[in-house]
Write a protein that holds these residues in place. Structure first.
Motif, mmCIF file in Angstrom:
data_model
loop_
_atom_site.group_PDB
_atom_site.id
_atom_site.type_symbol
_atom_site.label_atom_id
_atom_site.label_comp_id
_atom_site.label_asym_id
_atom_site.label_seq_id
_atom_site.Cartn_x
_atom_site.Cartn_y
_atom_site.Cartn_z
ATOM 1 N N TYR A 56 0.829 -1.199 0.000
ATOM 2 C CA TYR A 56 0.000 0.000 0.000
ATOM 3 C C TYR A 56 0.865 1.250 0.000
ATOM 4 O O TYR A 56 1.663 1.459 0.897
ATOM 5 C CB TYR A 56 -0.949 -0.016 1.201
ATOM 6 C CG TYR A 56 -1.980 -1.105 1.049
ATOM 7 C CD1 TYR A 56 -3.114 -0.896 0.284
ATOM 8 C CD2 TYR A 56 -1.790 -2.361 1.620
ATOM 9 C CE1 TYR A 56 -4.053 -1.904 0.105
ATOM 10 C CE2 TYR A 56 -2.718 -3.372 1.437
ATOM 11 C CZ TYR A 56 -3.849 -3.135 0.686
ATOM 12 O OH TYR A 56 -4.770 -4.136 0.500
ATOM 13 N N TYR A 70 -4.788 5.111 0.275
ATOM 14 C CA TYR A 70 -3.672 4.302 -0.209
ATOM 15 C C TYR A 70 -3.981 3.799 -1.613
ATOM 16 O O TYR A 70 -5.144 3.682 -1.991
ATOM 17 C CB TYR A 70 -3.464 3.072 0.686
ATOM 18 C CG TYR A 70 -3.187 3.380 2.123
ATOM 19 C CD1 TYR A 70 -1.894 3.630 2.571
ATOM 20 C CD2 TYR A 70 -4.225 3.419 3.057
ATOM 21 C CE1 TYR A 70 -1.637 3.905 3.910
ATOM 22 C CE2 TYR A 70 -3.978 3.689 4.396
ATOM 23 C CZ TYR A 70 -2.681 3.936 4.808
ATOM 24 O OH TYR A 70 -2.435 4.211 6.131
ATOM 25 N N ASP A 113 -8.388 -5.779 3.743
ATOM 26 C CA ASP A 113 -7.373 -4.907 4.339
ATOM 27 C C ASP A 113 -7.973 -3.570 4.759
ATOM 28 O O ASP A 113 -7.593 -3.010 5.795
ATOM 29 C CB ASP A 113 -6.207 -4.699 3.377
ATOM 30 C CG ASP A 113 -5.348 -5.948 3.212
ATOM 31 O OD1 ASP A 113 -5.465 -6.882 4.039
ATOM 32 O OD2 ASP A 113 -4.553 -6.000 2.242
ATOM 33 N N GLN A 116 -9.458 -3.928 8.088
ATOM 34 C CA GLN A 116 -8.411 -3.965 9.109
ATOM 35 C C GLN A 116 -7.814 -2.573 9.330
ATOM 36 O O GLN A 116 -7.555 -2.180 10.474
ATOM 37 C CB GLN A 116 -7.315 -4.960 8.701
ATOM 38 C CG GLN A 116 -6.344 -5.278 9.804
ATOM 39 C CD GLN A 116 -6.994 -5.981 10.989
ATOM 40 O OE1 GLN A 116 -7.949 -6.737 10.847
ATOM 41 N NE2 GLN A 116 -6.490 -5.720 12.171
ATOM 42 N N PHE A 117 -7.598 -1.825 8.240
ATOM 43 C CA PHE A 117 -7.052 -0.462 8.368
ATOM 44 C C PHE A 117 -7.987 0.422 9.191
ATOM 45 O O PHE A 117 -7.534 1.203 10.025
ATOM 46 C CB PHE A 117 -6.849 0.182 6.990
ATOM 47 C CG PHE A 117 -5.754 -0.434 6.159
ATOM 48 C CD1 PHE A 117 -4.804 -1.285 6.698
ATOM 49 C CD2 PHE A 117 -5.675 -0.150 4.801
ATOM 50 C CE1 PHE A 117 -3.807 -1.839 5.919
ATOM 51 C CE2 PHE A 117 -4.681 -0.687 4.008
ATOM 52 C CZ PHE A 117 -3.742 -1.538 4.575
ATOM 53 N N GLU A 120 -7.804 -0.542 12.864
ATOM 54 C CA GLU A 120 -6.558 -0.128 13.504
ATOM 55 C C GLU A 120 -6.326 1.381 13.443
ATOM 56 O O GLU A 120 -5.296 1.861 13.905
ATOM 57 C CB GLU A 120 -5.382 -0.861 12.858
ATOM 58 C CG GLU A 120 -5.410 -2.351 13.098
ATOM 59 C CD GLU A 120 -4.283 -3.092 12.372
ATOM 60 O OE1 GLU A 120 -3.369 -2.440 11.827
ATOM 61 O OE2 GLU A 120 -4.339 -4.334 12.351
ATOM 62 N N LEU A 122 -5.809 3.176 10.749
ATOM 63 C CA LEU A 122 -4.819 3.506 9.727
ATOM 64 C C LEU A 122 -5.426 4.162 8.494
ATOM 65 O O LEU A 122 -4.708 4.588 7.597
ATOM 66 C CB LEU A 122 -4.058 2.240 9.294
ATOM 67 C CG LEU A 122 -3.281 1.541 10.404
ATOM 68 C CD1 LEU A 122 -2.723 0.209 9.905
ATOM 69 C CD2 LEU A 122 -2.161 2.441 10.902
ATOM 70 N N LEU A 123 -6.751 4.223 8.451
ATOM 71 C CA LEU A 123 -7.442 4.832 7.319
ATOM 72 C C LEU A 123 -8.412 5.872 7.854
ATOM 73 O O LEU A 123 -9.240 5.553 8.713
ATOM 74 C CB LEU A 123 -8.209 3.760 6.520
ATOM 75 C CG LEU A 123 -8.842 4.208 5.206
ATOM 76 C CD1 LEU A 123 -7.778 4.553 4.172
ATOM 77 C CD2 LEU A 123 -9.744 3.109 4.651
ATOM 78 N N VAL A 129 -9.015 3.186 -0.379
ATOM 79 C CA VAL A 129 -7.942 2.400 -0.981
ATOM 80 C C VAL A 129 -8.284 2.290 -2.455
ATOM 81 O O VAL A 129 -9.396 1.888 -2.811
ATOM 82 C CB VAL A 129 -7.811 1.005 -0.337
ATOM 83 C CG1 VAL A 129 -6.864 0.118 -1.146
ATOM 84 C CG2 VAL A 129 -7.305 1.129 1.096
#
Length: 183
Positions: A56, A70, A113, A116-117, A120, A122-123, A129
């Motif tokens: 990514y 990403y 993903d 999950q991002f 966590e 992260l996004l 994405v």
């Protein structure tokens, strides 16, 4: 039979070069065809054994430096040859039709993903994405259904998955711009 096979190889090479072109057969064409067939066989195994990985690349807003999402980059980690560059295997996947299951693999794993991002942190909430699709995928009548199913299966919102096509594909398909409706 050999003469007809050689003529077919030369004809295909001429077609790939564009309109009003010609090509004489050469032994290198035979070698290249053998290499492509071997790579196609390995690609089939790679799909079955899931030898692919997504990397990514962050996408940053240049105005304020914030992360907006990403871009998913497909990589093939061959168990014996190491990483095989996309420039080597994507054209073979496109020509052989393997780009459809490979593209589905990318979309499925990107959606998982994304989930999950988000979990966590992260996004960003409005982040995405981006995944690239090939011309063959773009023309697949099941593409929209496949994407919707993958989004639903992963339990994410559609705003988090961005589908990208090349400019050339868009220009070639100007009449198909409404293909996806309100998706």
């Amino acid at each position: 039979n050999a003469l007809m096979k050689n003529e077919d190889l030369a004809t295909e090479r001429a077609k790939a070069k564009g309109r009003d072109k010609y090509q004489f057969f050469s032994d290198e064409m035979n070698v290249e065809l053998s290499r492509q067939l071997a790579l196609e066989a390995e690609l089939r195994i790679a799909l079955q054994q899931e030898q692919f990985e997504l990397y990514y690349q962050p996408q940053i807003n240049l105005n304020d430096g914030t992360l907006v999402g990403y871009e998913a980059l497909l990589r093939w980690k061959h168990p014996e040859k190491g990483f095989i560059p996309p420039s080597e295997f994507i054209p073979v996947a496109e020509d052989s039709g393997l780009i459809l299951p490979l593209g589905e693999w990318v979309i499925q794993h990107a959606c998982l993903d994304i989930k999950q991002f988000i979990k966590e942190g992260l996004l960003p909430g409005d982040g995405h994405v981006a995944v690239n699709i090939s011309p063959r995928q773009f023309h697949d009548p099941n593409l929209v259904t496949v994407i919707k199913d993958m989004i639903d299966s992963a339990g994410i919102e559609s705003k988090h998955l961005q589908v990208e096509i090349t400019e050339n594909l868009l220009m070639e398909n100007a009449s198909a711009r409404n293909l996806w409706g309100d998706f």
